[in-house]
Design a protein around this motif. Structure first.
Motif, PDB file in Angstrom:
ATOM      1  N   GLU A 122       4.114   4.707  -9.881  1.00 16.22           N
ATOM      2  CA  GLU A 122       4.789   3.724 -10.952  1.00 16.22           C
ATOM      3  C   GLU A 122       5.364   3.123 -11.250  1.00 16.22           C
ATOM      4  OE1 GLU A 122       7.807   6.315 -12.630  1.00 16.22           O
ATOM      5  OE2 GLU A 122       9.636   5.344 -11.684  1.00 16.22           O
ATOM      6  N   MET A 123       5.360   1.574 -11.105  1.00 16.20           N
ATOM      7  CA  MET A 123       5.803   0.480 -11.702  1.00 16.20           C
ATOM      8  C   MET A 123       6.787   0.220 -10.759  1.00 16.20           C
ATOM      9  SD  MET A 123       6.269  -1.903 -15.302  1.00 16.20           S
ATOM     10  CE  MET A 123       7.474  -1.216 -15.964  1.00 16.20           C
ATOM     11  N   VAL A 124       7.016  -0.849 -10.182  1.00 14.92           N
ATOM     12  CA  VAL A 124       8.885  -1.152  -9.607  1.00 14.92           C
ATOM     13  C   VAL A 124       9.261  -2.812  -9.880  1.00 14.92           C
ATOM     14  CG1 VAL A 124       9.210   1.520  -8.591  1.00 14.92           C
ATOM     15  CG2 VAL A 124       8.871  -0.761  -7.355  1.00 14.92           C
ATOM     16  N   LYS A 125      10.649  -3.127  -9.140  1.00  9.46           N
ATOM     17  CA  LYS A 125      10.436  -4.214  -8.648  1.00  9.46           C
ATOM     18  C   LYS A 125      10.264  -4.367  -7.973  1.00  9.46           C
ATOM     19  CE  LYS A 125      11.979  -6.016 -13.121  1.00  9.46           C
ATOM     20  NZ  LYS A 125      13.518  -6.160 -12.612  1.00  9.46           N
TER      21      LYS A 125
ATOM     22  N   GLU B   3      11.309  13.361  -3.660  1.00 10.59           N
ATOM     23  CA  GLU B   3      12.529  13.266  -3.777  1.00 10.59           C
ATOM     24  C   GLU B   3      12.279  12.102  -3.099  1.00 10.59           C
ATOM     25  OE1 GLU B   3      13.940  17.130  -1.943  1.00 10.59           O
ATOM     26  OE2 GLU B   3      13.186  18.237  -3.069  1.00 10.59           O
ATOM     27  N   ALA B   4      12.217  11.704  -1.825  1.00 11.32           N
ATOM     28  CA  ALA B   4      12.622  10.180  -1.563  1.00 11.32           C
ATOM     29  C   ALA B   4      12.552   8.768  -1.919  1.00 11.32           C
ATOM     30  CB  ALA B   4      11.426  10.183   0.239  1.00 11.32           C
ATOM     31  N   ALA B   5      11.216   8.834  -2.631  1.00  7.98           N
ATOM     32  CA  ALA B   5      10.792   8.099  -3.346  1.00  7.98           C
ATOM     33  C   ALA B   5      12.122   7.734  -5.019  1.00  7.98           C
ATOM     34  CB  ALA B   5       9.466   8.386  -4.159  1.00  7.98           C
ATOM     35  N   VAL B   6      12.490   9.050  -5.230  1.00  4.85           N
ATOM     36  CA  VAL B   6      13.290   8.689  -6.352  1.00  4.85           C
ATOM     37  C   VAL B   6      14.704   8.125  -5.995  1.00  4.85           C
ATOM     38  CG1 VAL B   6      14.738  10.058  -8.574  1.00  4.85           C
ATOM     39  CG2 VAL B   6      11.881  10.369  -7.583  1.00  4.85           C
ATOM     40  N   ALA B   7      14.656   8.693  -4.842  1.00  2.00           N
ATOM     41  CA  ALA B   7      16.206   8.899  -4.576  1.00  2.00           C
ATOM     42  C   ALA B   7      16.582   7.648  -3.830  1.00  2.00           C
ATOM     43  CB  ALA B   7      16.469   9.688  -2.878  1.00  2.00           C
ATOM     44  N   ALA B   8      16.041   6.455  -3.023  1.00  2.00           N
ATOM     45  CA  ALA B   8      15.783   5.341  -2.712  1.00  2.00           C
ATOM     46  C   ALA B   8      15.747   4.189  -3.620  1.00  2.00           C
ATOM     47  CB  ALA B   8      14.239   5.362  -2.026  1.00  2.00           C
ATOM     48  N   ALA B   9      15.096   4.810  -5.118  1.00  2.00           N
ATOM     49  CA  ALA B   9      15.566   3.550  -5.725  1.00  2.00           C
ATOM     50  C   ALA B   9      16.276   4.767  -7.094  1.00  2.00           C
ATOM     51  CB  ALA B   9      14.009   3.604  -6.912  1.00  2.00           C
ATOM     52  N   ARG B  10      17.627   5.587  -7.224  1.00  2.00           N
ATOM     53  CA  ARG B  10      18.257   6.035  -7.858  1.00  2.00           C
ATOM     54  C   ARG B  10      19.081   5.142  -8.214  1.00  2.00           C
ATOM     55  NH1 ARG B  10      18.722  11.192  -5.628  1.00  2.00           N
ATOM     56  NH2 ARG B  10      17.081  11.692  -7.685  1.00  2.00           N
ATOM     57  N   GLY B  11      19.917   4.800  -8.953  1.00  2.00           N
ATOM     58  CA  GLY B  11      21.428   4.015  -9.527  1.00  2.00           C
ATOM     59  C   GLY B  11      20.604   2.556  -9.852  1.00  2.00           C
ATOM     60  N   ASP B  12      19.692   1.481  -9.141  1.00  2.00           N
ATOM     61  CA  ASP B  12      19.491   0.544  -9.384  1.00  2.00           C
ATOM     62  C   ASP B  12      17.248   0.411  -8.538  1.00  2.00           C
ATOM     63  OD1 ASP B  12      19.683  -3.248  -8.986  1.00  2.00           O
ATOM     64  OD2 ASP B  12      18.963  -1.932 -10.173  1.00  2.00           O
TER      65      ASP B  12
ATOM     66  N   ARG C 295       1.110  -1.022   0.105  1.00  2.00           N
ATOM     67  CA  ARG C 295      -0.420  -0.261  -0.054  1.00  2.00           C
ATOM     68  C   ARG C 295       1.061   1.380  -0.048  1.00  2.00           C
ATOM     69  NH1 ARG C 295      -2.452  -1.749   4.952  1.00  2.00           N
ATOM     70  NH2 ARG C 295      -0.145  -2.630   4.931  1.00  2.00           N
ATOM     71  N   ILE C 296       0.587   2.564  -0.813  1.00  2.00           N
ATOM     72  CA  ILE C 296       1.360   3.878  -0.309  1.00  2.00           C
ATOM     73  C   ILE C 296      -0.419   4.098   0.310  1.00  2.00           C
ATOM     74  CG2 ILE C 296       1.342   5.786  -1.464  1.00  2.00           C
ATOM     75  CD1 ILE C 296       1.889   3.699  -4.160  1.00  2.00           C
TER      76      ILE C 296
ATOM     77  N   GLN D 110       5.962   2.404  -6.965  1.00  2.00           N
ATOM     78  CA  GLN D 110       6.291   4.260  -5.770  1.00  2.00           C
ATOM     79  C   GLN D 110       5.829   5.164  -6.352  1.00  2.00           C
ATOM     80  OE1 GLN D 110      10.448   4.087  -6.267  1.00  2.00           O
ATOM     81  NE2 GLN D 110      10.396   5.377  -8.466  1.00  2.00           N
ATOM     82  N   LEU D 111       5.316   5.867  -6.010  1.00  2.00           N
ATOM     83  CA  LEU D 111       5.338   7.753  -6.105  1.00  2.00           C
ATOM     84  C   LEU D 111       6.274   8.031  -6.281  1.00  2.00           C
ATOM     85  CD1 LEU D 111       2.681   9.434  -3.244  1.00  2.00           C
ATOM     86  CD2 LEU D 111       2.256   8.103  -5.170  1.00  2.00           C
TER      87      LEU D 111
END
Length: 430
Positions: free
Chosen positions: A151-154, A180-189, A82-83, A129-130
Motif C-alpha cells: 500500500e502507498m505511504v508518504k 508486523e515490522a512494516a505496520v509497527a514502523a509506520a504506527r502512530g503517524d 524497491r521492496i 510498504q507491505l
C-alpha cells in the motif's frame, strides 16, 4: 644365486604387502569418511506453480501459489525504491506475464540468486510498504500461498522503513514478522500527518469529494465547483468534531488535490478509521429535486437515481487519469465475509442516525437513505457513508450550500448523528 634371488624375491613381496597393509591402516585412522555430496542433504526447491497480481496506485496485491511453506525475508531499498523478498530455493513455474507490473509497481522481477536462494524484487511507482506479508494455507489444505499486500505511504514513512532496517544491522523481517515490522514502523503517524490520532480515540475519516483536476459538479448560478464546497464542509465538520471528547477526525485531503477513490479508502484504513464519511454535492438533470441524501454501499442500487449517481462518482478516477483496476482479490475467508456483513450493518446504522438528525432540520429528498455500488465506500472493515449535502442543480440547495451559517448547522447535526451512532458501538466494544 637363483635360489638366493628367489628367497630375496619372496621376502621382498611379503615386506611390500606388509608395508601397504600398514599404510592402509594408518590412512583409515587419519582420513575422515567421504563427505556426502553437497546436494545430498538439500531440500528440493519450493515449487511456485501459479501467480496473480491486482490493484491500483493505492493498493496492490501479489499472490503466489506454492507446494509447501517457505520462510522469507523482506527488505526495503531506495534509489530506486524497491521492496525485496528473499526466498529459499524456488522453481518459478508460472509465466512471467502472470506477474506483469501494474498498480504500485513499475517493475516486477523474480528468479534464482544461486542454488540455495531466490528473490522477488518489486520496484515501486511511489513509496510503498507491505501492509501484509505472510504465507497462508490454501482452501483445500494441500498447498500454500505467499500473499504480499503493498500500500502507498508518504515518503517519510518509506525512508523510516529503510533507516530502521539500517539501524538493525540490515536484518530483514522473516515470514509474518515482515508484516508486523512494516505496520509497527509506520504506527502512530503512518501517513506522516502532523496530528496522529491519539491512542484509544474514535477515529473518523472525513472525505471531501473530488479535488484537483476532478472539479465535480459546477453550481448552476455561481459556477462554484463541487470540490470547493465539499472541502469547506469537511473542514467545518473537522473543527466541530475536534471539540468532542474521545473523537479524532482527519481529512483525506486538506487542499485542492486529486485523490483516487482507492487512495481515499486506503488513507482511511491506514489511520485505523472507525468511520468514513464522504461529502458530496452533485447535480441532477431535474432542477426541481433538492435535499440531502445518505448512501451506503450495495451490489444492487436502490433505484435508478442512486445507480446513476454511483456511476458518475465512480468515474472520478477516469477524470484524474487513473485506469480502472479491480480490487486485489481477497483470500477466501469466512471471517472476512462476516466482517463485511458487520461493517455494512454499522454503515446502515450510521446512515439512519444521520437521517434522524436531519429530519425537521434540513431538507431531505424522498427516501433519504439509499444505496448503490459506490467504490469510495468499499472498505470491508470501515463503516462508510456518502452524504449528498444537496444538489447544485437546484437554486435553493445551491444557496444554502454556499452559506457559512448553514454549513456550521450541518456540522452540528452530523456531530450529533456521530455521537448517537458511537454510543452503542462503544458499548458493544467496537
Amino acid at each position: 644365486m637363483l635360489r638366493q634371488s628367489g628367497i630375496g624375491g619372496r621376502w621382498s613381496r611379503r615386506s611390500a604387502s606388509l608395508f601397504w597393509f600398514l599404510v592402509a591402516a594408518l590412512l583409515s585412522l587419519t582420513v575422515p569418511e567421504r563427505a556426502p555430496a553437497a546436494d545430498e542433504d538439500r531440500e528440493p526447491p519450493v515449487l511456485a506453480y501459479a501467480a496473480r497480481i491486482a490493484g491500483d496506485r493505492a493498493r496492490t496485491r501479489i499472490v503466489i501459489d506454492l507446494d509447501r511453506k517457505p520462510t522469507f525475508e523482506v527488505r526495503y531499498l531506495e534509489r530506486p525504491d524497491r521492496i525485496v523478498v528473499d526466498l529459499p530455493a524456488f522453481t518459478f513455474a508460472f509465466a512471467a506475464d502472470d506477474l506483469k507490473a501494474r498498480g504500485l509497481f513499475k517493475d516486477v522481477r523474480f528468479g534464482a540468486v544461486d542454488a540455495r536462494s531466490a528473490r522477488i524484487v518489486l520496484t515501486t511507482e511511489r513509496p510503498a510498504q507491505l501492509a501484509l506479508a505472510e504465507v497462508q494455507a490454501d482452501e483445500a489444505g494441500k498447498g500454500f500461498r505467499l500473499v504480499l499486500d503493498a500500500e502507498m505511504v508518504k515518503r517519510e514513512v518509506f525512508d523510516d522503513l529503510v533507516k530502521r532496517q539500517a539501524w538493525s544491522g540490515g536484518k530483514a523481517a522473516v515470514g509474518a514478522e515482515a508484516s508486523e515490522a512494516a505496520v509497527a514502523a509506520a504506527r502512530g503517524d503512518r501517513l506522516g500527518t502532523s496530528s496522529p490520532e491519539p491512542g484509544g480515540a474514535f477515529v473518523i475519516a472525513i472525505d471531501a469529494g473530488h479535488g484537483g483536476i476532478d472539479t465535480g459538479a459546477i453550481a448552476s448560478e455561481t459556477k462554484t465547483p463541487e470540490k470547493d464546497i465539499t472541502l469547506a464542509f469537511a473542514k467545518a465538520l473537522q473543527r466541530r468534531l475536534a471539540r468532542e471528547p474521545g473523537i479524532f477526525a482527519f481529512l483525506t485531503r486538506e487542499g485542492d488535490e486529486f485523490l483516487s477513490l482507492s487512495e481515499r479508502v486506503t488513507i482511511a484504513r491506514q489511520h485505523h478509521a472507525n468511520l468514513f464519511v464522504s461529502l458530496h454535492a452533485d447535480k441532477l438533470r431535474q432542477d426541481n429535486i433538492r435535499g440531502a441524501t445518505v448512501y451506503t454501499i450495495s451490489d444492487k442500487a436502490s433505484d435508478r437515481m442512486a445507480a446513476e449517481l454511483a456511476e458518475r462518482e465512480n468515474l472520478a478516477d477516469a477524470i484524474g487519469g487513473v485506469g480502472f483496476a479491480s480490487e486485489p482479490a481477497e483470500v477466501t475467508d469466512i471471517l472476512l465475509d462476516f466482517t463485511r456483513r458487520e461493517t455494512q450493518a454499522f454503515s446502515v446504522a450510521m446512515a439512519d442516525s444521520v437521517v434522524s438528525s436531519f429530519e425537521g432540520q434540513v431538507a431531505l429528498i424522498n427516501n433519504p437513505h439509499r444505496f448503490a455500488g459506490f467504490r469510495v465506500l468499499q472498505a470491508h472493515d470501515v463503516p462508510s457513508i456518502l452524504l449528498e449535502l444537496g444538489f447544485l442543480s437546484n437554486k435553493e440547495d445551491e444557496k444554502v450550500l454556499l452559506d457559512e451559517s448553514w454549513r456550521e448547522k450541518i456540522a452540528e447535526l452530523l456531530t450529533a448523528a456521530i455521537r448517537r451512532y458511537r454510543e452503542p458501538v462503544l458499548a458493544n466494544g467496537g
